[in-house]
Design an enzyme around this catalytic site. Structure first.
Site, PDB file in Angstrom:
ATOM      1  N   THR A 188       0.267  -0.849  -0.040  1.00 49.32           N
ATOM      2  CA  THR A 188      -0.107  -0.220   0.395  1.00 49.32           C
ATOM      3  C   THR A 188       1.335   1.582  -0.469  1.00 49.32           C
ATOM      4  O   THR A 188       1.756   1.171   1.200  1.00 49.32           O
ATOM      5  CB  THR A 188      -0.992   0.142   1.158  1.00 49.32           C
ATOM      6  N   ARG A 216     -13.703  -8.994  -0.369  1.00 46.35           N
ATOM      7  CA  ARG A 216     -12.577  -8.542   0.722  1.00 46.35           C
ATOM      8  C   ARG A 216     -12.317  -6.999   0.865  1.00 46.35           C
ATOM      9  O   ARG A 216     -11.574  -6.450  -0.084  1.00 46.35           O
ATOM     10  CB  ARG A 216     -11.356  -9.269   0.877  1.00 46.35           C
ATOM     11  N   VAL A 217     -12.498  -6.575   2.128  1.00 48.40           N
ATOM     12  CA  VAL A 217     -11.988  -5.267   2.692  1.00 48.40           C
ATOM     13  C   VAL A 217     -10.297  -5.112   2.884  1.00 48.40           C
ATOM     14  O   VAL A 217     -10.684  -5.899   4.461  1.00 48.40           O
ATOM     15  CB  VAL A 217     -12.497  -4.221   3.248  1.00 48.40           C
ATOM     16  N   GLY A 218      -9.511  -4.530   2.745  1.00 46.75           N
ATOM     17  CA  GLY A 218      -7.924  -4.213   3.576  1.00 46.75           C
ATOM     18  C   GLY A 218      -8.034  -3.395   4.792  1.00 46.75           C
ATOM     19  O   GLY A 218      -9.339  -2.353   4.815  1.00 46.75           O
ATOM     20  N   ASP A 219      -6.922  -2.564   5.168  1.00 42.10           N
ATOM     21  CA  ASP A 219      -7.251  -2.261   6.636  1.00 42.10           C
ATOM     22  C   ASP A 219      -7.440  -0.686   5.553  1.00 42.10           C
ATOM     23  O   ASP A 219      -8.109   0.322   5.915  1.00 42.10           O
ATOM     24  CB  ASP A 219      -6.099  -2.013   7.029  1.00 42.10           C
ATOM     25  N   GLY A 240       1.381  -3.219   5.000  1.00 42.64           N
ATOM     26  CA  GLY A 240       0.956  -5.301   5.426  1.00 42.64           C
ATOM     27  C   GLY A 240      -0.528  -5.865   5.315  1.00 42.64           C
ATOM     28  O   GLY A 240      -1.334  -5.293   4.791  1.00 42.64           O
ATOM     29  N   GLY A 242      -3.625  -6.787   6.091  1.00 46.64           N
ATOM     30  CA  GLY A 242      -4.410  -5.448   6.685  1.00 46.64           C
ATOM     31  C   GLY A 242      -5.235  -6.303   7.671  1.00 46.64           C
ATOM     32  O   GLY A 242      -5.977  -5.367   8.314  1.00 46.64           O
TER      33      GLY A 242
HETATM   34  N1  ASP Z   1      -2.618  -3.153   3.422  1.00 46.68           N
HETATM   35  C1  ASP Z   1      -3.013  -3.565   2.459  1.00 46.68           C
HETATM   36  C2  ASP Z   1      -4.433  -4.686   2.448  1.00 46.68           C
HETATM   37  O1  ASP Z   1      -4.319  -5.834   3.951  1.00 46.68           O
HETATM   38  C3  ASP Z   1      -1.750  -4.147   1.408  1.00 46.68           C
HETATM   39  C4  ASP Z   1      -0.551  -4.174   1.893  1.00 46.68           C
HETATM   40  O2  ASP Z   1      -0.278  -2.868   2.731  1.00 46.68           O
HETATM   41  O3  ASP Z   1       0.343  -5.150   2.459  1.00 46.68           O
HETATM   42  O4  ASP Z   1      -5.272  -4.592   1.365  1.00 46.68           O
END
Ligand code: ASP
Length: 333
Positions: A188, A216-219, A240, A242
């Site tokens: 990200t 799916r929704v991340g952070d 990372g 999420g």
């Molecule tokens: N944080 C992001 C997610 O989980 C991906 C990432 O930053 O690696 O969608």
């Protein structure tokens, strides 16, 4: 190796002795500053810097930085070159927030090039904070954002190759451990800025985890998880896996720790410790990285495992890339 206990105690003592509230620190105003996750953060910062250097707002600056990543960068985890989900659909997540608590976000947005700008429109033109999926796309098109096919042939090919095994395992990548900042393997874009007036803002933009379940929704679009900003204290963003950030309201946690007097680095470190305490086993293979800046422009970062780098840009340097050598796993040996 960092002695976590003593450095946290030192932080607490320093705050107590000086009596400074909310992470405040004495010192000269550092002027405008922008920080971003990963090595491509250098490009995002430079795009944001054009706004900051001209006296523009932190909010405009982070939007410009994120737009750069969405369209100019060709990367498998951000924007138009992102890898798709399990069903071959490229869906994008983004958020934006200013230090007065105004915020907007979009999740699972398909075929719109600039999710961060749609997020800003959600913030400015609607009574809501978050729009998802088809509703987000409908809103974007109503606002004049063109609908365009974004999945690149390379991303489609990568998805087809993945289908042969179809194993979904969000985890740290062995390559990332040994080659910090490898340009083929990033995540990200999280960007935080402080403008000449001392106002803060932040944004996130991502295609999320490759091969995720459809929907799916991340952070990154979840305010408080992937991004949080408060002019009284500071700002934080994450990269990372999420799900760990959402479980721990992690960016909010980092800002609240700064409010209690922690430096940005201390706050990021303590948030990582919280992630590890909650899921020690999973933490062995999941990467979690935090980047924070307090209201005085002091910057800090911490990652669970090796490989996280971030970029800092201000009037003195526009291409400063820093290795977050402070990692939790090296403390566990
Ligand atoms: N944080 C992001 C997610 O989980 C991906 C990432 O930053 O690696 O969608």
């Amino acid at each position: 190796m960092t002695d976590r206990r003593s450095f946290l105690q030192a932080g607490a003592l320093a705050v107590g002795a000086l009596g400074l509230p909310r992470g405040a620190r004495a010192g000269a105003d550092p002027g405008p500053r922008v920080v971003s996750t990963w090595d491509f953060g250098v490009g995002a910062n430079q795009a944001a810097w054009k706004t900051l250097a001209g006296g523009g707002s932190a909010l405009d600056a982070v939007e410009q930085g994120a737009r750069w990543a969405e369209s100019e960068l060709c990367n498998p985890t951000v924007g138009r070159c992102g890898n798709p989900d399990r069903d071959g659909v490229l869906s994008l997540d983004a958020s934006i927030m200013d230090g007065d608590g105004r915020c907007g976000s979009v999740a699972a947005l398909v075929d719109i090039l600039h999710p961060v700008s749609v997020a800003r429109q959600v913030m400015e033109k609607t009574p809501h904070v978050m729009l998802v999926g088809q509703g987000a796309q409908q809103f974007a098109m109503e606002q004049g954002f063109p609908r365009e096919k974004l999945l690149t042939p390379a991303a489609e090919q990568a998805w087809k190759a993945w289908l042969k095994t179809a194993e979904y395992a969000p985890q740290i990548n062995a390559e990332r451990r040994s080659i910090p900042g490898d340009s083929s393997n990033h995540d990200t874009l999280g960007i935080l800025a402080r403008d000449a007036q001392g106002r803060l803002a932040g944004a996130c933009t991502t295609s999320g985890m490759a091969w995720k379940l459809h929907g799916r929704v991340g952070d990154s679009p979840v305010i408080g998880a992937g991004l949080y900003v408060d002019n009284e204290v500071g700002a934080a963003t994450a990269s990372g896996v999420g799900e760990e950030m959402i479980r721990n309201a992690a960016s909010f946690l980092v800002v609240e720790l700064m409010r209690q007097g922690r430096s940005p680095a201390q706050a990021c470190h303590e948030a990582i410790a919280r992630v590890v305490r909650k899921r020690p086993e999973a933490s062995r293979t999941l990467q979690v990285c935090f980047l924070a800046m307090n209201r005085d422009g002091e910057v800090g970062a911490y990652a669970l495992h090796r490989g996280f780098v971030y970029a800092v840009c201000d009037a003195r340097r526009q291409d400063d890339l820093r290795d977050s050598s402070a990692v939790y796993d090296s403390e566990q040996t």
